[in-house]
Scaffold this motif. Structure first.
Motif, PDB file in Angstrom:
ATOM      1  N   MET A  37     -16.122  -1.445 -33.359  1.00 35.24           N
ATOM      2  CA  MET A  37     -16.480  -0.571 -32.242  1.00 35.24           C
ATOM      3  C   MET A  37     -17.314   0.619 -32.722  1.00 35.24           C
ATOM      4  N   LYS A  38     -17.019   1.108 -33.932  1.00 29.67           N
ATOM      5  CA  LYS A  38     -17.815   2.201 -34.477  1.00 29.67           C
ATOM      6  C   LYS A  38     -19.258   1.752 -34.669  1.00 29.67           C
ATOM      7  N   ALA A  39     -19.425   0.559 -35.272  1.00 31.25           N
ATOM      8  CA  ALA A  39     -20.776   0.037 -35.493  1.00 31.25           C
ATOM      9  C   ALA A  39     -21.472  -0.249 -34.166  1.00 31.25           C
ATOM     10  N   THR A  40     -20.737  -0.835 -33.204  1.00 29.15           N
ATOM     11  CA  THR A  40     -21.331  -1.156 -31.896  1.00 29.15           C
ATOM     12  C   THR A  40     -21.789   0.108 -31.186  1.00 29.15           C
ATOM     13  N   SER A  41     -20.950   1.151 -31.223  1.00 29.35           N
ATOM     14  CA  SER A  41     -21.298   2.413 -30.569  1.00 29.35           C
ATOM     15  C   SER A  41     -22.561   3.019 -31.173  1.00 29.35           C
ATOM     16  N   GLU A  42     -22.653   3.014 -32.500  1.00 27.09           N
ATOM     17  CA  GLU A  42     -23.842   3.567 -33.160  1.00 27.09           C
ATOM     18  C   GLU A  42     -25.093   2.757 -32.837  1.00 27.09           C
ATOM     19  N   ASN A  82     -11.458   3.432 -28.824  1.00 20.78           N
ATOM     20  CA  ASN A  82     -10.411   2.427 -29.029  1.00 20.78           C
ATOM     21  C   ASN A  82      -9.025   3.018 -28.821  1.00 20.78           C
ATOM     22  N   LEU A  83      -8.841   4.261 -29.259  1.00 17.70           N
ATOM     23  CA  LEU A  83      -7.543   4.913 -29.052  1.00 17.70           C
ATOM     24  C   LEU A  83      -7.226   5.013 -27.566  1.00 17.70           C
ATOM     25  N   ARG A 139     -16.457  -3.796 -22.199  1.00 15.67           N
ATOM     26  CA  ARG A 139     -16.359  -5.249 -22.340  1.00 15.67           C
ATOM     27  C   ARG A 139     -16.098  -5.658 -23.792  1.00 15.67           C
ATOM     28  N   ALA A 140     -16.752  -4.950 -24.719  1.00 13.10           N
ATOM     29  CA  ALA A 140     -16.586  -5.298 -26.126  1.00 13.10           C
ATOM     30  C   ALA A 140     -15.209  -4.907 -26.644  1.00 13.10           C
ATOM     31  N   SER A 141     -14.548  -3.976 -25.964  1.00 14.62           N
ATOM     32  CA  SER A 141     -13.246  -3.498 -26.432  1.00 14.62           C
ATOM     33  C   SER A 141     -12.111  -4.058 -25.569  1.00 14.62           C
ATOM     34  N   GLY A 196     -15.043  11.670 -40.012  1.00 17.61           N
ATOM     35  CA  GLY A 196     -14.192  10.536 -40.372  1.00 17.61           C
ATOM     36  C   GLY A 196     -13.823   9.648 -39.212  1.00 17.61           C
ATOM     37  N   HIS A 197     -14.133  10.063 -37.969  1.00 21.41           N
ATOM     38  CA  HIS A 197     -13.763   9.284 -36.789  1.00 21.41           C
ATOM     39  C   HIS A 197     -14.939   9.257 -35.822  1.00 21.41           C
ATOM     40  N   SER A 198     -15.511   8.085 -35.665  1.00 20.37           N
ATOM     41  CA  SER A 198     -16.643   7.943 -34.746  1.00 20.37           C
ATOM     42  C   SER A 198     -16.132   7.888 -33.311  1.00 20.37           C
TER      43      SER A 198
END
Length: 1313
Positions: free
Chosen positions: A497-502, A420-421, A1046-1048, A412-414
């Protein structure tokens, strides 16, 4: 002109009277103060002339090439610093005394004695200032081991004349002649400094020469000082000077001086930045925080936001109480000025309460400013210190939680969400310290303001209270809206961020398939949703800013209107006191919307972190662990049922019964999906247990099916935290067939592996994994099909050398599909549908059941099919041609010279070059380029909105000054003076000006957020387009943590902070110019001290900014390793847990966090170092202005207008500091834009479509691939992987590529894309 005329008249009298007096008065003239001061001034004029001549001669020598030698530069540093500091002190003292004399004589009338004393002090200030400059520029860097002879003669004369003047003062005093106190003070200071200079010149000199002689003899040459300098410890190895600083150093932030001085001389690197104080280090603070959290909630599953807040508060309660005390002191000191303004105006109007009342008032004003400065600076520093500690413990807690998350929680948490946390939510909670005291501080300030207003305006203060309450209540709906929008922004950011990381993890697949632009559009779609909420958020903030920038004016209109309605007389002094009170009250009211927004954002972040901490951990009681050697049974499972999904009706593993003795080899086989890997996972304790018992005796090591490799050196991956045992290490490398691979790598086992082992083949990664497990020397080994990624020959070698050789006495459980490895097992487990259907030796179970026979039969059938295919392909003509030896060792045949360096042990030299695939993160150095600012400002609408934003702010400032000027001018100074205008006209004009200023603020706020939002959108689109169009080599050599950072973090700063920071610089400068204009209109003489103070402030800012800029860049660079390490930990958490290495990885995370906090802590210290000095300088300017005003004769200036200047002057130190602070903060924050611009300039791949090269629609008619002299390397600085490969793959034919592990098979396939 009058002053000039009086000066000329005084000089003529002086020359006519005192130059002729000796011939008439004998020697009496020697006792006259005029003669003494005249001689002193003449001697100082001579000094000034001699220094000028010396400077001219030195310039001429330099022009002829006879420059100074730096032989004694370091060893003589203190030798020249002492007289330099002393001469600077004498110069400043003389200047202050000169200004005080000027005020005194200006007010009481000029006399001959006063004029001569004034000229003497002025010449002294100039001469000693020149003396200071001479030391700094001419002697400090010279090779002279001694002070110049003429200079020492001057010091002797100076001491003589000072002693003579002091003796005369004493003689005259005994004769009951009235001698000014300032003469006594001046002469005593002169004697003391003269004695000090003579001691330096005539006594200390020999000691210095002896020291130099000894150093030269001991070191043998003149480089002694250089050697001593080079032997100093690196900054990174020392603890911050703050730890051992004295009280004076802490109060003035002088402990930051060495680091700022170092940054001014060179570009700071991380090793130059001292370590944190142990009390601020996360290594010490996290265990305390964890214990307090456990006391609050017992287990993490019962975590709530309130309990998390309590634990955070209890970990920094000392800082909270101390800053609360400083806030109260600051609030009281800041209201001293408004309280005394009315008294000051009445003093200027002629009302005197006691003797020297003016000087007393000025002293109280100045003292209050100093207290305000000290309390505010230490308040700001302490909250940042506490914020750094809070952020660190939160990151450590989130990291440790990530190590223990169950598989269901991970689903449930990528990793992107968890990052991000760490990067956004923990940072925001750390920054909340700035706003922590604002809510109750507003109440305290309102209470003090009401008391002052009641003293001046009586019952009208009730109207003020009502207006203030209305303003505060208006915050409620705006705050709720901002909280809602912030929550939605964070939800959207998490998805993005989840999509970017994947996508970054699988970028190679996307590139090979040509899908990158399709996935970029998906990122853009998610960003569109985020932009929608961001737009609502920034426009809500603009409306909030409009309401609250107008709120102080609204409160003042209501208050003055109530006074008129109640018949309370409005006097200029009382009005100015009220305006000054509103102006101070204005600051917390200005900050209130931001405070409410920050409270909302912080609450959202706390909720998100608390929710994450509440997630389920792995069950701690799944495996019963027994000490090594306590049992003959290594692994025992009794009636075990396990399921990855506890809610699923069908368990993953059912009715498992297994007993493995010490030293057994157990093979696990079965069809795909039968539960083999799950069986190993349940032994590791990774699969939730439904029922049964698992017992494990001894330590364990695990080799996963999908290799997990850390970024770093190959050696570090193999050792995995263990000490180096060279003999054992070499034998393991040999057993894992890694020797040959290391020989063909440029740096051998020192080669840095890219992210996820990008520069290694699949087989090489798998063998490094096996080597890592072997080096641990565990009792139990679990292998999850490790031989599937290597060729048959290598697989056989690994099985023989590792499982049958090095691990012959160990307990080994291995999953395999290769039937040939089964006969060597002591026990074979056959899995099917989550059950062990057969168990026994190979010969026993071969004929005992169908499941194992099916597996063996399927394997033989596949081999026979492969044999027939090989026979068929061998009969076909393939027209294959290759250059001799071109395919041999394609993955790493490098030039002999490169191999020679490794063999000769020169790998360390090469390591310094850019030969590794992963390079240190690039950071700009030096001043942030003006082009970065210009690009940012002009990016939205070509900068068309900027002039309108500035115009709106200028108009706002003019209307604000105009309204205050109107109230000061139109109101009478006292009740017995007739008002200039009627009360109705007074308030109507004031209201009109207030409405105009509010409209300007509305326009300014709206245009600013519009430009900021548009710029953030453009930057996001540009950066992501360039990243997705970057070549694959960019992703090979760039860890994803840098891109995610940079993206975050950087994108978040651009979205929410930087536009307002750019605006703050312009707005604060305009406000400062407005204050200067008001003060200079009242008293232009303020420029006498204001200009040098501004010049000093600019010098301080330039001196500071080079260090602050590099520290800010280091913060950005040090943040990426934290994120990178965490991302790697999440992906390899199973392996880390299997080796019981959680504590080591947690320690590494804390070290990386401390490394990130080092520059962050020193940025805070450097900022307060600067602001403290700017505050002091501004307070001196303010005090000078007040001295000037009280020195003016009555009636020269309107007391009301003078009071207005004082009202604005009260804010001078805050605003002057605010301007410099905003400039520095902008340069620090603009680095986020600079970092994003770096990724908008990545070299792009070829265009997706090249019109002139587009093939026909019929292409390809024949799928033939022709390769000519193909050379491939992973990065420009890397050695060739494929060298000169030439071959042809005929169309319509099936071509097989074979070769040993690491020979270049995968590289050749990738090259085709």
């Amino acid at each position: 002109m009058e002053l000039l005329a009086s000066s000329k008249h005084g000089l003529s009298i002086l020359f006519s009277r005192y130059y002729s007096s000796p011939m008439y008065s004998g020697t009496d003239f020697l006792l006259k103060p005029v003669f003494l001061r005249g001689v002193s001034g003449s001697l100082h004029l001579v000094l000034l002339f001699v220094l000028f001549i010396s400077w001219v001669c030195k310039k001429l020598k330099v022009g002829r090439g006879e420059g100074p030698k730096g032989r004694f530069k370091t060893t003589r540093g203190l030798y020249y610093k002492l007289p330099l500091i002393c001469s600077l002190g004498v110069s400043v003292f003389s200047l202050v005394l000169c200004l005080l004399n000027y005020f005194y004589w200006y007010r009481n009338g000029w006399s001959d004695e006063g004029l001569v004393a004034l000229l003497d002090l002025a010449v002294r200030a100039l001469a000693w200032g020149a003396h200071c400059v001479y030391f700094r520029t001419q002697l400090f860097n010279s090779g002279s081991p001694d002070y110049p002879f003429l200079l020492r003669v001057w010091w002797g004369f100076y001491l003589f004349i000072s002693c003579y003047c002091l003796v005369i003062d004493i003689v005259l005093h005994r004769k009951h002649v009235n001698v000014s106190v300032q003469y006594f003070v001046s002469d005593i200071v002169s004697v003391v400094t003269g004695l000090f200079f003579c001691y330096l010149g005539f006594f200390r000199n020999n000691e210095g020469e002896d020291t130099l002689l000894k150093e030269s003899l001991l070191n043998g040459d003149s480089t002694a000082s250089d050697k001593a300098e080079s032997n100093k410890c690196k900054g990174g190895d020392t603890v911050t000077p703050y730890s051992n600083a004295g009280i004076f150093s802490i109060l003035t932030f002088s402990w930051m001086g060495p680091l700022i001085a170092a940054g001014n001389k060179k570009t700071l690197d991380l090793e130059d930045v001292p370590q944190l104080d142990p009390g601020d280090s996360v290594v010490r603070s996290f265990p305390t925080f964890r214990n307090k959290l456990e006391v609050e909630c017992g287990t993490y599953n019962r975590m709530t936001t309130l309990k998390l807040v309590k634990a955070l508060i209890s970990s920094v309660w000392i800082e909270i109480l101390l800053t609360a005390l400083l806030v109260v002191i600051y609030a009281l000191a800041s209201y001293v000025g408004p309280y005394l303004i009315d008294t000051f105006v009445q003093y200027l109007n002629g009302r005197r309460e006691f003797k020297n009342e003016g000087y007393t008032l000025v002293s109280v004003f100045f003292a209050a400013k100093l207290v305000e400065c000290l309390s505010q600076r230490h308040w700001f520093f302490r909250v940042q210190q506490a914020g750094i500690k809070v952020r660190s413990v939160l990151i450590a807690m989130i990291y440790n939680k990530g190590l223990t998350l169950s598989c269901q929680s991970k689903q449930g948490h990528s990793s992107g969400e968890i990052i991000n946390l760490m990067s956004v939510d923990a940072e925001r909670i750390g920054d909340f310290g700035w706003y922590m005291h604002e809510p109750w501080m507003v109440l305290v300030q309102v209470a003090i303001a009401l008391l002052i207003l009641y003293k001046n305006l009586g019952l009208a203060s009730i109207a003020t209270l009502i207006a203030t309450i209305i303003v505060m209540l208006a915050n409620v709906p705006l705050g709720k809206l901002q909280e809602k929008f912030q929550e939605k922004i964070m939800e959207s950011k998490d998805k993005r961020m989840k999509a970017t990381s994947e996508i970054l993890r699988n970028m190679r697949i996307l590139k090979l398939q040509g899908w990158e632009m399709k996935f970029l559009s998906k990122i853009n779609e998610i960003r569109k949703i985020e932009e929608g909420w961001l737009k609502k958020f920034v426009y809500t903030f603009a409306m909030t800013s409009f309401v609250f920038w107008g709120a102080p004016t609204f409160v003042s209109v209501v208050t003055f209107g109530a006074c008129i309605l109640m018949g309370i007389p409005l006097e200029s002094g009382k009005i100015l006191s009220a305006l000054a009170t509103f102006r101070i009250l204005q600051e917390p009211i200005y900050n209130l919307p931001e405070t409410i927004s920050m409270i909302a954002q912080t609450k959202v972040s706390l909720d998100r972190i608390a929710l994450f901490i509440r997630l389920d951990d792995l069950q701690s009681d799944i495996v019963e662990k027994l000490p090594t050697g306590s049992s003959d049974t290594a692994i025992e499972i009794i009636d075990g049922s396990f399921s990855w999904e506890l809610s699923s009706p069908n368990p993953t593993l059912k009715d498992i019964n297994l007993k493995v003795q010490n030293g057994m080899r157990v093979a696990v086989c079965g069809t795909v999906g039968s539960g083999k890997s799950s069986l190993l996972s349940c032994i590791l304790g990774e699969v939730p247990k439904i029922s049964g018992t698992i017992k494990l005796c001894g330590t364990k090591a695990y080799v996963a099916q999908s290799p997990w490799i850390q970024s770093g050196k190959i050696e570090e991956n193999v050792l995995f935290g263990k000490e180096m045992d060279r003999e054992k290490y070499e034998s393991i490398l040999e057993a894992c067939s890694l020797k040959k691979d290391l020989e063909i790598l440029s740096f051998g086992d020192q080669t840095v592996i890219g992210e996820r082992g990008i520069n290694l083949s699949g087989g090489q990664k798998q063998r490094i994994q096996i080597a890592r497990a072997l080096y641990q020397d565990a009792d139990i080994y679990l292998f999850d099909d490790p031989f599937s990624a290597v060729d048959a020959h290598t697989g056989s070698h690994l099985f023989k050398e590792c499982l049958l050789g090095l691990l012959s006495s160990k307990t080994v459980v291995y999953v395999t599909h290769q039937v040939e490895f089964l006969p060597a097992a002591d026990l074979i487990l056959v899995m099917k549908d989550g059950r062990i259907t057969q168990a026994g030796k190979y010969s026993d179970i071969l004929n005992a059941g169908t499941d194992f026979m099916e597996l063996v039969g399927a394997h033989k059938k596949a081999l026979s099919a492969l044999d027939s295919a090989e026979a068929w392909s061998a009969s076909e003509s393939t027209s294959m041609s290759m250059e001799d030896g071109s395919m041999a060792s394609a993955n790493g045949v490098v030039q002999n010279q490169e191999n020679k360096y490794v063999k000769d042990g020169k790998a360390d030299d090469i390591m310094c070059s850019k030969g590794q695939i992963i390079q240190e993160e690039e950071r700009e150095k030096g001043k942030v380029s003006f082009s970065v600012y210009w690009k940012y400002i002009t990016m939205a609408y070509g900068g068309a909105l900027v002039p309108f934003i500035l115009l709106a702010q200028v108009l706002f400032q003019l209307l604000q000054i105009g309204s205050n000027y109107w109230m000061a001018w139109a109101s009478p100074v006292s009740q017995d003076i007739k008002p200039a205008v009627s009360s109705s006209r007074l308030i109507i004009v004031y209201v009109a000006l207030a409405i105009g200023s509010s409209i300007c603020i509305l326009v300014r706020s709206t245009l600013l957020v519009t430009a900021g939002y548009r710029t953030a959108t453009i930057l996001f689109n540009k950066m992501h387009f360039c990243i997705f169009r970057a070549p694959m080599s960019f992703f090979d050599s760039t860890p994803s943590g840098r891109i995610l950072n940079r993206a975050s973090t950087d994108q978040s700063a651009v979205d929410l902070n930087i536009a307002s920071q750019v605006g703050a610089v312009a707005f604060s400068m305009i406000q400062l110019l407005g204050i200067i204009a008001v003060m200079s209109q009242v008293a232009w003489q303020v420029f006498i001290i204001f200009i040098p103070v501004i010049a000093t402030c600019i010098w301080y800012q330039q001196y500071y900014i080079s260090s602050a800029r590099e520290l800010a860049r280091l913060v950005g660079v040090c943040n990426a390793p934290v994120i990178q390490h965490f991302a790697e930990t999440i992906s390899g958490s199973t392996t880390i847990r299997s080796f019981d290495e959680e504590s080591r990885f947690s320690d590494t995370n804390m070290k990386l966090t401390d490394a990130y906090c080092q520059p962050k802590f020193h940025i805070a210290g450097a900022m307060e170092w600067l602001c403290f000095r700017l505050d002091i300088l501004s307070s001196i300017t303010f005090a000078f202005s007040l001295f000037f005003l009280i020195s003016l004769p009555e009636g020269v200036i309107n007391p009301g207008i003078a009071g207005l200047a004082v009202t604005y002057g009260l804010n001078l130190n805050t605003l002057q500091m605010w301007v410099i602070w905003n400039i520095c903060e902008l340069e620090n924050k603009i680095i986020s834009v600079e970092r994003i611009f770096q990724y908008t300039c990545i070299p792009s791949e070829s265009p997706l479509v090249i019109e002139e090269n587009q093939p026909d629609y019929s292409w390809p008619s024949l799928g033939e691939v022709d390769i000519r002299d193909l050379q491939v390397r992973y990065a420009p600085q890397m050695p060739l992987v494929l060298q000169g490969l030439t071959c042809t793959f005929p169309g319509g034919m099936k071509t097989g590529i074979v070769g040993r592990t690491g020979s270049g098979k995968s590289t050749l396939i990738q090259a085709l894309f």
